[in-house]
Design a protein around this motif. Structure first.
Motif, PDB file in Angstrom:
ATOM      1  N   LYS A  70      40.731  43.157  36.768  1.00 27.32           N
ATOM      2  CA  LYS A  70      41.805  41.707  37.879  1.00 27.32           C
ATOM      3  C   LYS A  70      42.588  42.605  37.296  1.00 27.32           C
ATOM      4  O   LYS A  70      44.174  41.752  37.916  1.00 27.32           O
ATOM      5  CB  LYS A  70      41.055  41.033  35.898  1.00 27.32           C
ATOM      6  CG  LYS A  70      42.189  39.639  36.521  1.00 27.32           C
ATOM      7  CD  LYS A  70      41.969  39.357  35.544  1.00 27.32           C
ATOM      8  CE  LYS A  70      43.392  37.902  35.431  1.00 27.32           C
ATOM      9  NZ  LYS A  70      43.035  35.952  33.843  1.00 27.32           N
ATOM     10  N   THR A  71      43.424  43.235  36.956  1.00 25.95           N
ATOM     11  CA  THR A  71      44.939  44.144  36.385  1.00 25.95           C
ATOM     12  C   THR A  71      45.160  44.910  37.917  1.00 25.95           C
ATOM     13  O   THR A  71      46.623  44.440  38.366  1.00 25.95           O
ATOM     14  CB  THR A  71      44.819  44.685  35.313  1.00 25.95           C
ATOM     15  OG1 THR A  71      44.653  43.971  33.966  1.00 25.95           O
ATOM     16  CG2 THR A  71      46.373  45.434  35.098  1.00 25.95           C
ATOM     17  N   MET A  72      43.825  44.983  38.119  1.00 32.10           N
ATOM     18  CA  MET A  72      44.109  46.628  39.072  1.00 32.10           C
ATOM     19  C   MET A  72      44.560  45.578  40.381  1.00 32.10           C
ATOM     20  O   MET A  72      45.441  45.277  41.035  1.00 32.10           O
ATOM     21  CB  MET A  72      43.826  47.300  39.670  1.00 32.10           C
ATOM     22  CG  MET A  72      43.301  48.054  38.509  1.00 32.10           C
ATOM     23  SD  MET A  72      42.327  49.592  38.428  1.00 32.10           S
ATOM     24  CE  MET A  72      42.807  50.729  39.647  1.00 32.10           C
ATOM     25  N   VAL A  73      44.254  44.971  40.507  1.00 32.99           N
ATOM     26  CA  VAL A  73      43.920  43.352  41.599  1.00 32.99           C
ATOM     27  C   VAL A  73      45.074  42.500  41.951  1.00 32.99           C
ATOM     28  O   VAL A  73      45.254  42.323  43.030  1.00 32.99           O
ATOM     29  CB  VAL A  73      42.372  43.052  41.958  1.00 32.99           C
ATOM     30  CG1 VAL A  73      42.789  41.607  42.491  1.00 32.99           C
ATOM     31  CG2 VAL A  73      41.183  43.226  42.825  1.00 32.99           C
ATOM     32  N   THR A 122      43.442  44.814  24.249  1.00 28.82           N
ATOM     33  CA  THR A 122      44.484  44.412  24.633  1.00 28.82           C
ATOM     34  C   THR A 122      44.643  44.487  26.348  1.00 28.82           C
ATOM     35  O   THR A 122      45.277  43.073  26.799  1.00 28.82           O
ATOM     36  CB  THR A 122      45.355  45.653  24.488  1.00 28.82           C
ATOM     37  OG1 THR A 122      45.920  45.999  23.406  1.00 28.82           O
ATOM     38  CG2 THR A 122      46.554  45.208  24.782  1.00 28.82           C
ATOM     39  N   LEU A 123      44.046  44.415  27.082  1.00 27.51           N
ATOM     40  CA  LEU A 123      43.828  44.152  28.425  1.00 27.51           C
ATOM     41  C   LEU A 123      43.199  43.199  28.807  1.00 27.51           C
ATOM     42  O   LEU A 123      43.517  42.496  29.585  1.00 27.51           O
ATOM     43  CB  LEU A 123      42.945  45.305  28.593  1.00 27.51           C
ATOM     44  CG  LEU A 123      43.653  46.428  29.903  1.00 27.51           C
ATOM     45  CD1 LEU A 123      42.663  47.864  29.874  1.00 27.51           C
ATOM     46  CD2 LEU A 123      44.389  46.414  30.895  1.00 27.51           C
ATOM     47  N   ALA A 124      42.272  42.469  27.227  1.00 29.28           N
ATOM     48  CA  ALA A 124      41.314  41.374  27.598  1.00 29.28           C
ATOM     49  C   ALA A 124      42.915  40.118  27.818  1.00 29.28           C
ATOM     50  O   ALA A 124      42.559  39.081  27.120  1.00 29.28           O
ATOM     51  CB  ALA A 124      40.978  41.441  26.935  1.00 29.28           C
ATOM     52  N   MET A 141      34.226  40.789  23.506  1.00 24.75           N
ATOM     53  CA  MET A 141      35.776  41.487  22.524  1.00 24.75           C
ATOM     54  C   MET A 141      34.967  41.097  20.923  1.00 24.75           C
ATOM     55  O   MET A 141      35.505  41.908  20.665  1.00 24.75           O
ATOM     56  CB  MET A 141      36.428  40.105  22.588  1.00 24.75           C
ATOM     57  CG  MET A 141      37.001  39.904  24.334  1.00 24.75           C
ATOM     58  SD  MET A 141      37.771  41.151  24.459  1.00 24.75           S
ATOM     59  CE  MET A 141      36.224  42.342  26.055  1.00 24.75           C
ATOM     60  N   ASP A 142      34.453  39.786  20.672  1.00 19.65           N
ATOM     61  CA  ASP A 142      33.735  39.976  20.237  1.00 19.65           C
ATOM     62  C   ASP A 142      33.296  41.294  18.886  1.00 19.65           C
ATOM     63  O   ASP A 142      33.378  42.010  17.642  1.00 19.65           O
ATOM     64  CB  ASP A 142      32.644  39.004  18.803  1.00 19.65           C
ATOM     65  CG  ASP A 142      34.048  37.991  18.903  1.00 19.65           C
ATOM     66  OD1 ASP A 142      34.833  37.740  18.516  1.00 19.65           O
ATOM     67  OD2 ASP A 142      32.914  36.172  19.601  1.00 19.65           O
TER      68      ASP A 142
END
Length: 305
Positions: free
Chosen positions: A69-72, A194-196, A162-163
């Motif tokens: 998602k970050t890259m797109v 952090t990315l999430a 995440m948990d």
């Protein structure tokens, strides 16, 4: 005559290619689609960069949504198409109003432009997924609908993951890992959070690292915990320096096993002495500085390992 009509490999008549050889660079530029031409009524469709004509190298799967998602998102923003993902670029009416079109059903040129960009982006997004993910969101007919479906699909999965990551940070011990491997593992898990969008507090990360060390590190753990604050960079340098000193002392003693309490105590004594006596280095370089407590809760002298 037959020779004059021969075509080049690109499908352009040879005569035309020769005539336009001076403009070869403009002819060979990749375009999104043969349909991406200016529609009628003088409206020009903005040219989308050639990046979206190629499949994205990182395929979306069950485990990499945050990175994907970050890259797109960065690529889409770079092409000024992020409004199609978020839905802020609203689809125009398909036909012009009767007053403008003179009573005829004339296709709105802005609608044509919107469809071209949205559908090309939609196809590129589908091509950037693994088949198993694409089949779960195949019913989406716009880029915004697909983006929303992906966030919904991975929302519950991300929360549960995440948990799991937080639990690993808090419970996994060093064990047989080297110190550098142990620190890298903890840092990577924190980076996943952090990315999430849920960064893990550095102070808590430092505490979790210390709690996962074995008894042979108790002396340096007590020393670090007595400090007012310890940054992640400081923690890495202190623990790696301590580990290196223990390995050297162990090698000198001829032991082939893990360093014992005597080596650990000697290594701690060396580091403590270094922290207490070395003056701050002000040579203009980006050196890490560490502080030892002076017994009353204030910072004492600084040193660089």
């Amino acid at each position: 005559m037959a020779d004059d009509k021969q075509s080049s490999p690109s499908g352009v008549p040879a005569a035309s290619v020769g005539a336009d050889s001076s403009q070869h660079s403009s002819v060979s530029r990749p375009v999104l689609s043969s349909h991406a031409q200016p529609p009628h009524h003088g409206t020009l469709v903005p040219q989308v960069g050639s990046t979206l004509t190629q499949p994205f190298a990182l395929k979306l799967d069950r485990h990499n949504f945050s990175v994907w998602k970050t890259m797109v998102s960065a690529i889409v923003r770079g092409h000024h198409l992020d409004g199609y993902l978020t839905g802020t670029k609203v689809k125009p009416a398909e036909f012009l109003s009767s007053d403008i079109a003179g009573g005829d059903n004339v296709v709105n040129p802005e609608f044509e432009t919107w469809i071209i960009h949205d559908q090309l982006l939609l196809g590129w997004l589908y091509g950037s997924m693994t088949e198993s993910i694409a089949t779960e969101v195949m019913s989406c007919d716009t880029s915004a609908a697909l983006w929303t479906a992906l966030e919904t699909l991975f929302g519950a999965h991300s929360r549960s993951k995440m948990d799991e990551v937080r639990t690993k940070i808090q419970t996994v011990r060093k064990g047989g890992l080297t110190m550098s491997e142990y620190l890298r593992q903890k840092r990577q898990w924190a980076d996943v959070l952090t990315l999430a969008g849920e960064p893990y507090p550095e102070k808590q990360l430092v505490a979790n690292v210390l709690s996962g060390l074995d008894m042979e590190y108790i002396s340096i753990v007590v020393l670090i915990e007595a400090r007012p604050t310890t940054s992640w960079q400081e923690l890495q340098d202190i623990l790696l320096s301590f580990d290196s000193k223990m390995e050297r002392l162990s090698a000198i003693s001829g032991s082939q096993k893990a360093p014992g309490a005597a080596c650990a105590l000697a290594a701690t004594t060396a580091i403590t002495a270094n922290m207490a006596t070395t003056r701050p280095v002000t040579n203009g370089r980006n050196n890490s500085q560490y502080y030892s407590g002076n017994g009353n809760g204030n910072r004492g002298t600084s040193s660089t390992f």
